[in-house]
Design a protein around this motif. Structure first.
Motif, PDB file in Angstrom:
ATOM      1  N   THR A 105       0.851  -1.178   0.000  1.00  0.00           N
ATOM      2  CA  THR A 105       0.000   0.000   0.000  1.00  0.00           C
ATOM      3  C   THR A 105       0.896   1.241   0.000  1.00  0.00           C
ATOM      4  O   THR A 105       2.010   1.221   0.523  1.00  0.00           O
ATOM      5  CB  THR A 105      -0.911   0.047   1.236  1.00  0.00           C
ATOM      6  OG1 THR A 105      -0.100   0.174   2.409  1.00  0.00           O
ATOM      7  CG2 THR A 105      -1.792  -1.186   1.336  1.00  0.00           C
ATOM      8  N   ALA A 106       0.410   2.318  -0.578  1.00  0.00           N
ATOM      9  CA  ALA A 106       1.183   3.562  -0.618  1.00  0.00           C
ATOM     10  C   ALA A 106       1.501   4.049   0.793  1.00  0.00           C
ATOM     11  O   ALA A 106       2.606   4.528   1.058  1.00  0.00           O
ATOM     12  CB  ALA A 106       0.418   4.625  -1.403  1.00  0.00           C
ATOM     13  N   ALA A 107       0.544   3.914   1.699  1.00  0.00           N
ATOM     14  CA  ALA A 107       0.754   4.373   3.073  1.00  0.00           C
ATOM     15  C   ALA A 107       1.878   3.601   3.754  1.00  0.00           C
ATOM     16  O   ALA A 107       2.755   4.190   4.405  1.00  0.00           O
ATOM     17  CB  ALA A 107      -0.538   4.231   3.867  1.00  0.00           C
ATOM     18  N   TYR A 108       1.873   2.273   3.618  1.00  0.00           N
ATOM     19  CA  TYR A 108       2.943   1.472   4.230  1.00  0.00           C
ATOM     20  C   TYR A 108       4.281   1.781   3.571  1.00  0.00           C
ATOM     21  O   TYR A 108       5.293   1.973   4.256  1.00  0.00           O
ATOM     22  CB  TYR A 108       2.653  -0.026   4.128  1.00  0.00           C
ATOM     23  CG  TYR A 108       3.846  -0.843   4.579  1.00  0.00           C
ATOM     24  CD1 TYR A 108       4.129  -0.987   5.930  1.00  0.00           C
ATOM     25  CD2 TYR A 108       4.718  -1.410   3.652  1.00  0.00           C
ATOM     26  CE1 TYR A 108       5.249  -1.693   6.355  1.00  0.00           C
ATOM     27  CE2 TYR A 108       5.839  -2.111   4.067  1.00  0.00           C
ATOM     28  CZ  TYR A 108       6.105  -2.251   5.418  1.00  0.00           C
ATOM     29  OH  TYR A 108       7.224  -2.936   5.833  1.00  0.00           O
ATOM     30  N   LYS A 109       4.300   1.842   2.246  1.00  0.00           N
ATOM     31  CA  LYS A 109       5.558   2.094   1.528  1.00  0.00           C
ATOM     32  C   LYS A 109       6.163   3.415   1.956  1.00  0.00           C
ATOM     33  O   LYS A 109       7.382   3.522   2.176  1.00  0.00           O
ATOM     34  CB  LYS A 109       5.301   2.068   0.023  1.00  0.00           C
ATOM     35  CG  LYS A 109       6.516   2.365  -0.839  1.00  0.00           C
ATOM     36  CD  LYS A 109       7.509   1.229  -0.835  1.00  0.00           C
ATOM     37  CE  LYS A 109       8.586   1.380  -1.893  1.00  0.00           C
ATOM     38  NZ  LYS A 109       9.580   2.385  -1.636  1.00  0.00           N
ATOM     39  N   ASN A 110       5.333   4.446   2.102  1.00  0.00           N
ATOM     40  CA  ASN A 110       5.844   5.744   2.532  1.00  0.00           C
ATOM     41  C   ASN A 110       6.408   5.670   3.952  1.00  0.00           C
ATOM     42  O   ASN A 110       7.503   6.178   4.223  1.00  0.00           O
ATOM     43  CB  ASN A 110       4.741   6.805   2.454  1.00  0.00           C
ATOM     44  CG  ASN A 110       5.269   8.185   2.762  1.00  0.00           C
ATOM     45  OD1 ASN A 110       6.211   8.656   2.134  1.00  0.00           O
ATOM     46  ND2 ASN A 110       4.679   8.836   3.758  1.00  0.00           N
ATOM     47  N   THR A 111       5.689   5.035   4.857  1.00  0.00           N
ATOM     48  CA  THR A 111       6.175   4.890   6.231  1.00  0.00           C
ATOM     49  C   THR A 111       7.499   4.128   6.247  1.00  0.00           C
ATOM     50  O   THR A 111       8.446   4.510   6.929  1.00  0.00           O
ATOM     51  CB  THR A 111       5.124   4.163   7.096  1.00  0.00           C
ATOM     52  OG1 THR A 111       3.916   4.915   7.071  1.00  0.00           O
ATOM     53  CG2 THR A 111       5.596   4.011   8.527  1.00  0.00           C
TER      54      THR A 111
END
Length: 192
Positions: A86-92
């Protein structure tokens, strides 16, 4: 000595089946303390070198890094969006790698990890699992088990696996993970 692990779903959805799966797997542990997080609490601006240069590493990421270093192992269930994280996990995670400088292996610190994935498809997030198993050793993950759960809307109900065969597989993976956590002999039986 009792060990502590961190369990979470790599998604920010308020109804995340991956958060449910990670917490369900953690509930199977017999002798281990479990800390949980909601990834939504660790969201920050999209990573870029310019943002890092002007603002530094966000405090929520430094807090997450400290939490990662304080535990003895991890249960993470990965959501799959378009065959990737997910974009959110990848960014974190991108920010988390920056908090560790050049020592990327210190992220997971050679600690045991149980990697799960879950999706409504028949593949159960197998693409994101394949990527994780292929590359996460570079970040210090010592894979002690893996399982992809397909058809999540059928097989995961009220935060529990309802498919008996998948339940048996998950119990084996959790047992192997807990054995690795305590340094006991374990069989490698990844399933995805």
């Amino acid at each position: 000595m009792r060990k502590t692990i961190l369990a979470f779903g790599a998604s920010v959805s308020s109804t995340s089946v991956n958060q449910q799966l990670a917490l369900f797997a953690a509930s199977i542990l017999q002798e281990t303390e479990v800390k949980t997080i909601n990834l939504a609490e660790y969201q920050c601006e999209i990573y870029s070198q310019d943002v890092e240069a002007s603002s530094g590493i966000p405090q929520v990421i430094l807090d997450l890094d400290k939490l990662f270093k304080s535990v003895d192992g991890f249960i993470i269930s990965f959501a799959e969006h378009n065959y990737s994280y997910t974009a959110a996990y990848k960014n974190t995670f991108d920010w988390l790698t920056r908090a560790n400088g050049k020592d990327l292996k210190s992220i997971f610190g050679d600690k045991p990890c149980l990697f799960l994935s879950c999706s409504p498809s028949n593949y159960g997030g197998a693409a994101v699992m394949e990527t994780t198993l292929k590359f996460y050793h570079l970040f210090g993950a010592r894979v002690a088990g893996s399982l992809s759960v397909p058809r999540s809307y059928e097989t995961l109900q009220n935060g529990k696996l309802t498919d008996a065969a998948l339940g048996t597989l998950l119990q084996k993976q959790v047992k192997n993970f807990e054995n690795a956590l305590y340094g006991r002999q374990t069989k490698k039986t990844g399933c995805f």
